[in-house]
Design an enzyme around this catalytic site. Structure first.
Site, PDB file in Angstrom:
ATOM      1  N   GLU A   1      -5.516  -8.563   0.205  1.00  0.00           N
ATOM      2  CA  GLU A   1      -5.925  -8.737   1.602  1.00  0.00           C
ATOM      3  C   GLU A   1      -7.423  -8.541   1.689  1.00  0.00           C
ATOM      4  O   GLU A   1      -7.957  -7.582   1.138  1.00  0.00           O
ATOM      5  CB  GLU A   1      -5.282  -7.678   2.518  1.00  0.00           C
TER       6      GLU A   1
ATOM      7  N   GLU B   1       0.823  -1.211   0.000  1.00  0.00           N
ATOM      8  CA  GLU B   1       0.000   0.000   0.000  1.00  0.00           C
ATOM      9  C   GLU B   1       0.863   1.270   0.000  1.00  0.00           C
ATOM     10  O   GLU B   1       0.646   2.174   0.815  1.00  0.00           O
ATOM     11  CB  GLU B   1      -0.955  -0.029   1.204  1.00  0.00           C
TER      12      GLU B   1
END
Ligand code: NAG
Ligand code: NAG
Ligand code: NAG
Ligand code: NAG
Ligand code: NAG
Ligand code: NAG
Length: 462
Positions: A308, A161
């Site tokens: 995720e 991220e």
């Protein structure tokens, strides 16, 4: 020979059937995070993964012991490079990236299905068995060979991220060069067709505008739109997937009025209509917003991986075992059904968050961040879950042969109940263990985490 010929006509069908079965199982992987003071020996975890038929794992950092335990197994790995290494990976004309690949990938893939020359050795062995007419190999061999030959077997996740708003743009300039250098290094090592580099993004890289809050309004965040499109172009040229992390739980956590049913997979009563498409869950809506953003950018066929996704079991009023089971079960059934989303039909590859609770994870939002595990820290299943979609399969099998040091047991179990209570851990750590302090980057920012050297569990494998 006669027997062989008579059976030949049914084989393609059978093969197709088995190939579809294999694909089913392979779309569900699990994140194996290690930001915990109490970790099971990797060999024990790998055995547990095998017992459960879990054959895809995502790691947030190269860990020699874990990779050694995984090496030579059929378990596919998505291996991440932490954000704080991106600058190093981006520079140096790729020297550091090449070194990273050599030390953290090549040596572990030497013995594994990733290695193409090993695939051919497997094929020759198989052929010999088939020629000897050993029936059991006649179906599994061609399938094994084809899947070994054509499947991308590993991924390298370049950063985690990196464009998340909390990072304030410090990784904007280094992510694409790091991605390029890593993929080039993989190509140079002869692994380029089996190992693809990708970047896991947070769902905040795209959005739907307020005036059109439906998936078909999806576009990339304006401040990073050009950058993301350059990345997407590189991924696309290289045949690599776009990886996105999606957390419907956070929508419920942040917004009291969010319709709960929609966060799960039970929102059929209150669908969101978007043109002809009808959305009954947030997962589809999130994913299709991304697909629309990619379509707008000119990449309608980009492969997507959900890096995720999961539901925590503690630390918030919406975080409990019942909800986690409901969400993960709904998710798995949705994935295995092959229905896909309104924009894209078919299988979706996901990595569930996560294998274990992690008591050292940084707390940006709340303590729920340490309770994403489908297993307790000691490998006991928190709830029954049907990962393979297999009719016969009896729930999750926990880690086997875990032993507890008697004097720590009373501290760990007796005082705090069956769940590790994060804020009470350090006391126990100081009492029982020798710790070193190490800096680990994961999620927003830099984290101080305790890494224990002496294991609480007295296992003979250590
Ligand atoms: C391999 O990965 C680990 C963990 O991310 C890192 O500490 C180490 O520096 C890497 N090796 C090289 C040669 O970059
Ligand atoms: C694959 O295995 C062979 C030996 O069987 C070895 O020579 C080769 O270097 C390996 N390749 C990689 C990329 O690990
Ligand atoms: C990124 O690069 C641009 C242009 O080269 C530069 O202006 C900017 O300061 C850099 N940002 C960071 C965080 O290094
Ligand atoms: C597992 O999931 C599949 C598919 O969703 C279902 O058909 C099967 O009954 C489930 N098995 C168990 C033991 O719950
Ligand atoms: C706990 O066990 C260790 C190892 O057996 C031992 O050295 C230590 O003295 C024990 N501590 C207590 C408080 O019993
Ligand atoms: C740890 O296990 C070994 C082998 O099973 C045993 O000999 C030893 O006494 C154990 N130590 C403790 C502290 O339980």
């Amino acid at each position: 020979m006669l027997v062989l010929q008579a059976r030949r006509s049914t084989q393609p069908l059978l093969i197709l059937f088995f190939v579809f079965m294999c694909i089913d199982v392979e779309s569900i992987g699990i994140n194996w995070g290690t930001m915990a003071t109490h970790q099971l020996p990797p060999d024990m975890v790998v055995q547990m993964l095998k017992n459960n038929g879990i054959n895809k794992i995502k790691l947030f950092e190269a860990d020699n012991k874990i990779l050694t335990a995984l090496s030579g197994t059929d378990i596919e790995v998505m291996l991440a490079i932490p954000n704080d290494m991106l600058a190093e990976m981006s520079g140096d004309n790729g020297v550091a990236a090449a070194y990273w690949v050599k030390e953290n990938v090549t040596q572990y893939t030497y013995n594994s299905a990733v290695n193409i020359s090993i695939t051919f050795v497997y094929a020759i062995d198989c052929l010999l068995f088939v020629l000897k007419n050993q029936f059991q190999y006649r179906i599994s061999c061609p399938i094994g060979f084809l899947s070994k030959l054509y499947r991308v077997s590993w991924y390298v996740a370049v950063g985690n991220e990196p464009f998340h708003e909390t990072h304030n743009g410090i990784y904007f300039n280094v992510t694409l060069p790091a991605l390029r250098n890593i993929q080039n290094a993989l190509n140079d090592a002869g692994l380029g067709s089996k190992i693809k580099a990708t970047v896991p993004f947070n769902a905040d890289v795209y959005f739907s505008p307020d005036w059109n809050p439906v998936p078909s309004g999806g576009d990339f965040r304006p401040d990073i739109r050009d950058l993301i499109i350059q990345l997407v172009q590189y991924l696309s040229e290289n045949g690599s997937p776009f990886t996105i992390n999606i957390y419907p739980f956070l929508s419920l956590y942040r917004n009291e009025n969010f319709p709960k049913e929609f966060a799960f997979f039970d929102g059929a009563n209150m669908p969101v209509q978007d043109g002809d498409a009808k959305y009954t869950n947030l997962f589809d809506a999130y994913l299709d917003t991304l697909l629309w953003a990619l379509r707008r950018a000119g990449y309608p066929n980009m492969q997507i991986i959900v890096g995720e996704i999961g539901w925590p079991t503690d630390g918030d009023k919406h975080a409990n075992v019942a909800y986690a089971k409901r969400f993960n079960e709904g998710l798995i059934q949705h994935i295995l059904s092959g229905r896909g989303t309104p924009v894209r039909r078919g299988e979706i590859e996901i990595y569930i968050s996560s294998l274990f609770d992690e008591n050292c994870k940084i707390l940006v939002h709340g303590t729920f961040e340490r309770h994403w595990g489908i297993l307790e820290y000691d490998g006991k299943p928190k709830y029954d879950i049907n990962l393979s979609g297999n009719q016969a399969k009896k729930g999750l099998i926990g880690a086997q042969n875990v032993q507890y040091l008697s004097n720590c047991t009373s501290l760990g179990y007796g005082s705090y109940g069956n769940h590790l209570t994060p804020h009470k851990i350090p006391g126990m750590v100081l009492t029982c263990l020798t710790c070193i302090v190490r800096r680990v980057t994961r999620k927003a920012g830099t984290v101080i985490s305790l890494v224990w050297q002496k294991r609480l569990w007295n296992t003979s494998t250590e």
